[in-house]
Structure formats: structure tokens, C-alpha cells
Design a protein around this motif. Structure first.
Motif, PDB file in Angstrom:
ATOM      1  N   GLU A  17      19.093 -42.279 -38.728  1.00 11.67           N
ATOM      2  CA  GLU A  17      19.023 -42.922 -40.038  1.00 11.67           C
ATOM      3  C   GLU A  17      20.186 -43.893 -40.215  1.00 11.67           C
ATOM      4  O   GLU A  17      20.018 -44.986 -40.746  1.00 11.67           O
ATOM      5  N   GLU A  18      21.360 -43.505 -39.754  1.00  9.94           N
ATOM      6  CA  GLU A  18      22.529 -44.377 -39.867  1.00  9.94           C
ATOM      7  C   GLU A  18      22.347 -45.659 -39.057  1.00  9.94           C
ATOM      8  O   GLU A  18      22.742 -46.740 -39.497  1.00  9.94           O
ATOM      9  N   GLU A  19      21.759 -45.553 -37.875  1.00  9.17           N
ATOM     10  CA  GLU A  19      21.518 -46.743 -37.055  1.00  9.17           C
ATOM     11  C   GLU A  19      20.497 -47.669 -37.715  1.00  9.17           C
ATOM     12  O   GLU A  19      20.642 -48.894 -37.672  1.00  9.17           O
ATOM     13  N   ILE A  20      19.477 -47.088 -38.344  1.00  6.93           N
ATOM     14  CA  ILE A  20      18.479 -47.891 -39.054  1.00  6.93           C
ATOM     15  C   ILE A  20      19.144 -48.645 -40.197  1.00  6.93           C
ATOM     16  O   ILE A  20      18.961 -49.856 -40.361  1.00  6.93           O
ATOM     17  N   ILE A  21      19.915 -47.937 -40.981  1.00  8.82           N
ATOM     18  CA  ILE A  21      20.605 -48.554 -42.127  1.00  8.82           C
ATOM     19  C   ILE A  21      21.542 -49.654 -41.651  1.00  8.82           C
ATOM     20  O   ILE A  21      21.579 -50.745 -42.216  1.00  8.82           O
ATOM     21  N   HIS A  22      22.291 -49.382 -40.591  1.00  3.44           N
ATOM     22  CA  HIS A  22      23.211 -50.395 -40.057  1.00  3.44           C
ATOM     23  C   HIS A  22      22.442 -51.624 -39.576  1.00  3.44           C
ATOM     24  O   HIS A  22      22.857 -52.767 -39.820  1.00  3.44           O
ATOM     25  N   TYR A  23      21.330 -51.406 -38.892  1.00  2.07           N
ATOM     26  CA  TYR A  23      20.545 -52.518 -38.355  1.00  2.07           C
ATOM     27  C   TYR A  23      20.045 -53.424 -39.475  1.00  2.07           C
ATOM     28  O   TYR A  23      19.958 -54.638 -39.309  1.00  2.07           O
ATOM     29  N   LYS A  69      12.312 -52.095 -33.754  1.00  4.67           N
ATOM     30  CA  LYS A  69      11.418 -51.289 -32.912  1.00  4.67           C
ATOM     31  C   LYS A  69      11.536 -51.697 -31.449  1.00  4.67           C
ATOM     32  O   LYS A  69      11.465 -50.854 -30.559  1.00  4.67           O
ATOM     33  N   ASN A  70      11.731 -52.989 -31.204  1.00  2.73           N
ATOM     34  CA  ASN A  70      11.865 -53.478 -29.830  1.00  2.73           C
ATOM     35  C   ASN A  70      13.230 -53.165 -29.220  1.00  2.73           C
ATOM     36  O   ASN A  70      13.345 -53.077 -28.001  1.00  2.73           O
ATOM     37  N   GLU A  71      14.252 -53.002 -30.046  1.00  5.18           N
ATOM     38  CA  GLU A  71      15.617 -52.873 -29.541  1.00  5.18           C
ATOM     39  C   GLU A  71      16.159 -51.448 -29.516  1.00  5.18           C
ATOM     40  O   GLU A  71      16.945 -51.118 -28.631  1.00  5.18           O
ATOM     41  N   LEU A  72      15.794 -50.642 -30.503  1.00  4.20           N
ATOM     42  CA  LEU A  72      16.389 -49.310 -30.615  1.00  4.20           C
ATOM     43  C   LEU A  72      15.398 -48.236 -30.193  1.00  4.20           C
ATOM     44  O   LEU A  72      14.230 -48.283 -30.546  1.00  4.20           O
ATOM     45  N   PHE A  97       8.721 -60.776 -52.007  1.00  6.67           N
ATOM     46  CA  PHE A  97       9.524 -61.949 -51.686  1.00  6.67           C
ATOM     47  C   PHE A  97      10.374 -61.730 -50.437  1.00  6.67           C
ATOM     48  O   PHE A  97      10.465 -62.606 -49.582  1.00  6.67           O
ATOM     49  N   CYS A  98      10.953 -60.557 -50.300  1.00  3.99           N
ATOM     50  CA  CYS A  98      11.814 -60.285 -49.148  1.00  3.99           C
ATOM     51  C   CYS A  98      11.046 -59.757 -47.936  1.00  3.99           C
ATOM     52  O   CYS A  98      11.600 -59.642 -46.848  1.00  3.99           O
ATOM     53  N   SER A  99       9.773 -59.431 -48.126  1.00  2.00           N
ATOM     54  CA  SER A  99       9.014 -58.733 -47.080  1.00  2.00           C
ATOM     55  C   SER A  99       8.973 -59.434 -45.729  1.00  2.00           C
ATOM     56  O   SER A  99       9.191 -58.772 -44.707  1.00  2.00           O
ATOM     57  N   PRO A 100       8.695 -60.739 -45.630  1.00  2.00           N
ATOM     58  CA  PRO A 100       8.616 -61.333 -44.285  1.00  2.00           C
ATOM     59  C   PRO A 100       9.905 -61.167 -43.476  1.00  2.00           C
ATOM     60  O   PRO A 100       9.854 -60.748 -42.316  1.00  2.00           O
ATOM     61  N   GLY A 101      11.044 -61.487 -44.060  1.00  3.21           N
ATOM     62  CA  GLY A 101      12.306 -61.341 -43.332  1.00  3.21           C
ATOM     63  C   GLY A 101      12.611 -59.890 -43.003  1.00  3.21           C
ATOM     64  O   GLY A 101      13.073 -59.564 -41.907  1.00  3.21           O
ATOM     65  N   PHE A 102      12.349 -59.005 -43.962  1.00  4.69           N
ATOM     66  CA  PHE A 102      12.566 -57.578 -43.755  1.00  4.69           C
ATOM     67  C   PHE A 102      11.677 -57.058 -42.625  1.00  4.69           C
ATOM     68  O   PHE A 102      12.143 -56.353 -41.727  1.00  4.69           O
ATOM     69  N   ILE A 103      10.406 -57.423 -42.656  1.00  2.00           N
ATOM     70  CA  ILE A 103       9.481 -56.961 -41.617  1.00  2.00           C
ATOM     71  C   ILE A 103       9.888 -57.506 -40.260  1.00  2.00           C
ATOM     72  O   ILE A 103       9.835 -56.780 -39.251  1.00  2.00           O
ATOM     73  N   MET A 104      10.332 -58.752 -40.188  1.00  2.00           N
ATOM     74  CA  MET A 104      10.793 -59.298 -38.903  1.00  2.00           C
ATOM     75  C   MET A 104      11.956 -58.484 -38.353  1.00  2.00           C
ATOM     76  O   MET A 104      12.034 -58.238 -37.149  1.00  2.00           O
ATOM     77  N   SER A 105      12.857 -58.039 -39.220  1.00  4.52           N
ATOM     78  CA  SER A 105      13.983 -57.211 -38.775  1.00  4.52           C
ATOM     79  C   SER A 105      13.500 -55.851 -38.292  1.00  4.52           C
ATOM     80  O   SER A 105      13.972 -55.339 -37.269  1.00  4.52           O
ATOM     81  N   VAL A 106      12.561 -55.251 -39.001  1.00  2.47           N
ATOM     82  CA  VAL A 106      12.047 -53.930 -38.602  1.00  2.47           C
ATOM     83  C   VAL A 106      11.314 -54.023 -37.265  1.00  2.47           C
ATOM     84  O   VAL A 106      11.498 -53.163 -36.396  1.00  2.47           O
ATOM     85  N   LEU A 107      10.514 -55.063 -37.089  1.00  3.32           N
ATOM     86  CA  LEU A 107       9.812 -55.226 -35.813  1.00  3.32           C
ATOM     87  C   LEU A 107      10.798 -55.426 -34.665  1.00  3.32           C
ATOM     88  O   LEU A 107      10.597 -54.902 -33.562  1.00  3.32           O
ATOM     89  N   ALA A 108      11.866 -56.167 -34.918  1.00  2.00           N
ATOM     90  CA  ALA A 108      12.901 -56.356 -33.890  1.00  2.00           C
ATOM     91  C   ALA A 108      13.590 -55.031 -33.587  1.00  2.00           C
ATOM     92  O   ALA A 108      13.874 -54.722 -32.424  1.00  2.00           O
TER      93      ALA A 108
END
Length: 149
Positions: A118-124, A110-113, A97-108
Motif C-alpha cells: 500500500e505504501e508503494e502504491i501511495i508513493h507511486y 501495473k507495468n512497473e511494480l 477531470f483527473c481520471s485520464p492522468g490518474f489512470i495512465m499512472s495506474v496502468l504504468a
């Protein structure tokens, strides 16, 4: 009122109400990956990109997106599938259920960071909620996808 958008690289004209949120406009356009769940702008299920930046589409009036480039997970099938395979391999996929929004954040992310900690990933990902996992599998998958240790 009529707005013009570019949704997943296709020019679109839509009639929207002055109080209509972008998540509702996208869903009415058939983009059912965009979900609304919390009604408080804090779960991340409605995450899309506006001009390549992740946003919560349940918090943005559709008229504010006039003239903008909107990207949903349907517009990134190759990238989404690549990360979804890693999620699955790490045992981090759950109900989906949460996968599309979560994946969109992860793909973003990858483009930004570049080489995030690990702390930056969690914060993002603050604000992307999943009710099925403890996030450790997802964190492993993200690190694998981003190529960070």
C-alpha cells in the motif's frame, strides 16, 4: 520546427514552437484527455507515457519528445476501460477531470511494480491530485486491479 513522434502507435509529424509543451502539442492534435490544470507540474492531469514511462507532459518541451513513442489514454482503450470499471465498482469515480492522468499512472504502475505494498502504491501516485475524493476508494480500486490485498 518540425518534430516526428509516434503517438498511440501512429507516426506523426508536427510543427511546434521551440517553447511549446508536449501537453499543448497533444491537445492540438485532438488528444483532449491530456489536461493542464496546475501549471506547476504537480497535479498529474497531463500524465502520458514517453517510451512507456509516465511523464508530466506539461513539463516537457515538445522538441524533447522528437523521435519518441508517446502514449495517451486514447491509445490504451482496453486497459483504461478495465480499470475504469473497477473504479466505478469501488465507488471511486467522481467528476472524471483527473481520471485520464490518474489512470495512465495506474496502468504504468501495473507495468512497473510487482505485488506493491500500500505504501508503494501511495508513493507511486504522489503528484496525482483529485479534488473530489478522499483517495480511499481509489486505493481499493487500485489494489483490486493489481490483485494485491
Amino acid at each position: 520546427m518540425q518534430i516526428e513522434l509516434t503517438i498511440n502507435n501512429k507516426a506523426v509529424k508536427r510543427d511546434v514552437g521551440s517553447d511549446e509543451f508536449l501537453a499543448d502539442t497533444l491537445r492540438s492534435h485532438g488528444l483532449l484527455s491530456v489536461k493542464k490544470a496546475c501549471d506547476t507540474s504537480c497535479c498529474g492531469l497531463c500524465t502520458v507515457w514517453i517510451d512507456n514511462k509516465p511523464v508530466l507532459s506539461c513539463s516537457i518541451l515538445s522538441v524533447r519528445a522528437h523521435g519518441k513513442k508517446i502514449t495517451t489514454i486514447e491509445g490504451l482503450p482496453k486497459e483504461a476501460e478495465e480499470f475504469a470499471r473497477i473504479l466505478s465498482a469501488e465507488g471511486a469515480e467522481q467528476c472524471g477531470f483527473c481520471s485520464p492522468g490518474f489512470i495512465m499512472s495506474v496502468l504504468a504502475m501495473k507495468n512497473e511494480l510487482v505485488n506493491p505494498t500500500e505504501e508503494e502504491i501511495i508513493h507511486y501516485l504522489t503528484g496525482n491530485l483529485c479534488r473530489c475524493t478522499g483517495y480511499m476508494g481509489q486505493l481499493r480500486a487500485i489494489k483490486t486491479y493489481l490483485g494485491v490485498a
